[in-house]
Design a protein around this motif. Sequence first.
Motif, PDB file in Angstrom:
ATOM      1  N   ASN A  13      18.406  24.510   2.368  1.00  0.00           N
ATOM      2  CA  ASN A  13      17.464  23.599   1.705  1.00  0.00           C
ATOM      3  C   ASN A  13      17.634  22.221   2.317  1.00  0.00           C
ATOM      4  O   ASN A  13      18.442  22.049   3.245  1.00  0.00           O
ATOM      5  N   ARG A  14      16.906  21.228   1.823  1.00  0.00           N
ATOM      6  CA  ARG A  14      16.947  19.919   2.493  1.00  0.00           C
ATOM      7  C   ARG A  14      18.309  19.244   2.366  1.00  0.00           C
ATOM      8  O   ARG A  14      18.636  18.365   3.161  1.00  0.00           O
ATOM      9  N   PHE A  15      19.113  19.663   1.399  1.00  0.00           N
ATOM     10  CA  PHE A  15      20.452  19.097   1.268  1.00  0.00           C
ATOM     11  C   PHE A  15      21.458  19.834   2.162  1.00  0.00           C
ATOM     12  O   PHE A  15      22.330  19.224   2.782  1.00  0.00           O
ATOM     13  N   LEU A  16      21.319  21.170   2.206  1.00  0.00           N
ATOM     14  CA  LEU A  16      22.257  21.968   3.000  1.00  0.00           C
ATOM     15  C   LEU A  16      21.925  21.965   4.482  1.00  0.00           C
ATOM     16  O   LEU A  16      22.807  22.207   5.313  1.00  0.00           O
ATOM     17  N   ARG A  17      20.656  21.726   4.821  1.00  0.00           N
ATOM     18  CA  ARG A  17      20.222  21.881   6.210  1.00  0.00           C
ATOM     19  C   ARG A  17      21.051  21.082   7.207  1.00  0.00           C
ATOM     20  O   ARG A  17      21.505  21.648   8.222  1.00  0.00           O
ATOM     21  N   PRO A  18      21.309  19.779   6.985  1.00  0.00           N
ATOM     22  CA  PRO A  18      22.116  19.029   7.968  1.00  0.00           C
ATOM     23  C   PRO A  18      23.518  19.608   8.132  1.00  0.00           C
ATOM     24  O   PRO A  18      24.038  19.686   9.250  1.00  0.00           O
ATOM     25  N   LEU A  19      24.109  20.052   7.010  1.00  0.00           N
ATOM     26  CA  LEU A  19      25.460  20.625   7.063  1.00  0.00           C
ATOM     27  C   LEU A  19      25.441  21.948   7.836  1.00  0.00           C
ATOM     28  O   LEU A  19      26.310  22.200   8.687  1.00  0.00           O
ATOM     29  N   LEU A  20      24.447  22.796   7.563  1.00  0.00           N
ATOM     30  CA  LEU A  20      24.346  24.092   8.239  1.00  0.00           C
ATOM     31  C   LEU A  20      24.057  23.921   9.727  1.00  0.00           C
ATOM     32  O   LEU A  20      24.550  24.695  10.550  1.00  0.00           O
ATOM     33  N   GLU A  21      23.271  22.916  10.067  1.00  0.00           N
ATOM     34  CA  GLU A  21      22.979  22.669  11.483  1.00  0.00           C
ATOM     35  C   GLU A  21      24.251  22.266  12.231  1.00  0.00           C
ATOM     36  O   GLU A  21      24.510  22.750  13.333  1.00  0.00           O
ATOM     37  N   ARG A  22      25.053  21.377  11.616  1.00  0.00           N
ATOM     38  CA  ARG A  22      26.311  20.965  12.257  1.00  0.00           C
ATOM     39  C   ARG A  22      27.291  22.136  12.330  1.00  0.00           C
ATOM     40  O   ARG A  22      27.989  22.321  13.338  1.00  0.00           O
ATOM     41  N   ALA A  23      27.335  22.930  11.249  1.00  0.00           N
ATOM     42  CA  ALA A  23      28.237  24.089  11.234  1.00  0.00           C
ATOM     43  C   ALA A  23      27.816  25.111  12.292  1.00  0.00           C
ATOM     44  O   ALA A  23      28.663  25.733  12.939  1.00  0.00           O
ATOM     45  N   SER A  24      26.512  25.285  12.488  1.00  0.00           N
ATOM     46  CA  SER A  24      26.004  26.233  13.489  1.00  0.00           C
ATOM     47  C   SER A  24      26.398  25.800  14.893  1.00  0.00           C
ATOM     48  O   SER A  24      26.800  26.616  15.726  1.00  0.00           O
ATOM     49  N   ILE A  25      26.275  24.508  15.147  1.00  0.00           N
ATOM     50  CA  ILE A  25      26.645  23.983  16.462  1.00  0.00           C
ATOM     51  C   ILE A  25      28.144  24.159  16.701  1.00  0.00           C
ATOM     52  O   ILE A  25      28.574  24.603  17.776  1.00  0.00           O
ATOM     53  N   ALA A  26      28.953  23.838  15.677  1.00  0.00           N
ATOM     54  CA  ALA A  26      30.414  23.990  15.805  1.00  0.00           C
ATOM     55  C   ALA A  26      30.788  25.452  16.024  1.00  0.00           C
ATOM     56  O   ALA A  26      31.634  25.775  16.874  1.00  0.00           O
ATOM     57  N   PHE A  27      30.148  26.350  15.274  1.00  0.00           N
ATOM     58  CA  PHE A  27      30.420  27.779  15.405  1.00  0.00           C
ATOM     59  C   PHE A  27      30.061  28.271  16.811  1.00  0.00           C
ATOM     60  O   PHE A  27      30.826  29.014  17.433  1.00  0.00           O
ATOM     61  N   ALA A  28      28.901  27.854  17.311  1.00  0.00           N
ATOM     62  CA  ALA A  28      28.443  28.291  18.634  1.00  0.00           C
ATOM     63  C   ALA A  28      29.409  27.838  19.725  1.00  0.00           C
ATOM     64  O   ALA A  28      29.747  28.614  20.632  1.00  0.00           O
TER      65      ALA A  28
END
Length: 248
Positions: A208-223
């Motif tokens: 959602n709009r609150f989780l999206r920035p966190l998930l985007e950063r987590a996705s980059i870190a995971f990748a």
Amino acid sequence: MSASGSSSATVVSIPCLLTRWLLSSLGKKTIVAVTGSLLVLFLIGHLLGNLTIYLGQDVINTYAQKLQSMGPLLWIVRLGLLAVFLLHIIFVVLLIAENLRASATKYIAKDNMGSTLFARTMKYTGLIVLAFVVFHISHFTLGLVQPEFYHLYQTLPDGSKRHDVYNMVVRGFQNVPISIFYILALTFLTFHLSHGVASIFQTLGISNRFLRPLLERASIAFAWLLWAGYVSIPISILLGFVQLKLPA
């Protein structure tokens, strides 16, 4: 008779509804998200298996031997994984074609301006990843590339032999151009995953709009964590930290 006709119409309508959903934008995005999730899980498991090379020749060769002992089941899993990969590609292509046909060019332009580099290069990195997968299968799975190393065997204390995956991988990555190709290809895969993993959460309704920035950063870190694990192997071999094991 009327009830029978109604039942028949219902039965006929189910495949139609399924087809309509699959060809809808939401359906295509869902298929891409689900197949993408399965491929990410495979990447994690594949990396864990590959990292056993740091535990020595016996460990990784035993791991490979157990996989080979699965016999036909292993090829069923491989073919299933290939089917998932092909479905992912097909539905990604359908989504790209849909976007190209979209008439709201101003909206698309605005969306591209606000998107990340990872998002804007998804279709290009996807093509590179496809070429890399074909090469990787030809190299270490089918032995079509460097076949002289594919047919290496380790002799066990009881005199039996098994496929020497350890020395095959070491000899393969001692070839500098091949190691560089792997590292570059894995970098493009990381670019693809950096946006793709976040998109999976969004498509499946987890973001959602609150989780999206966190998930985007987590996705980059995971990748990039996956990248570090995978490229550590050719780099360690080139630097001599992982060396050939010669027969005693």
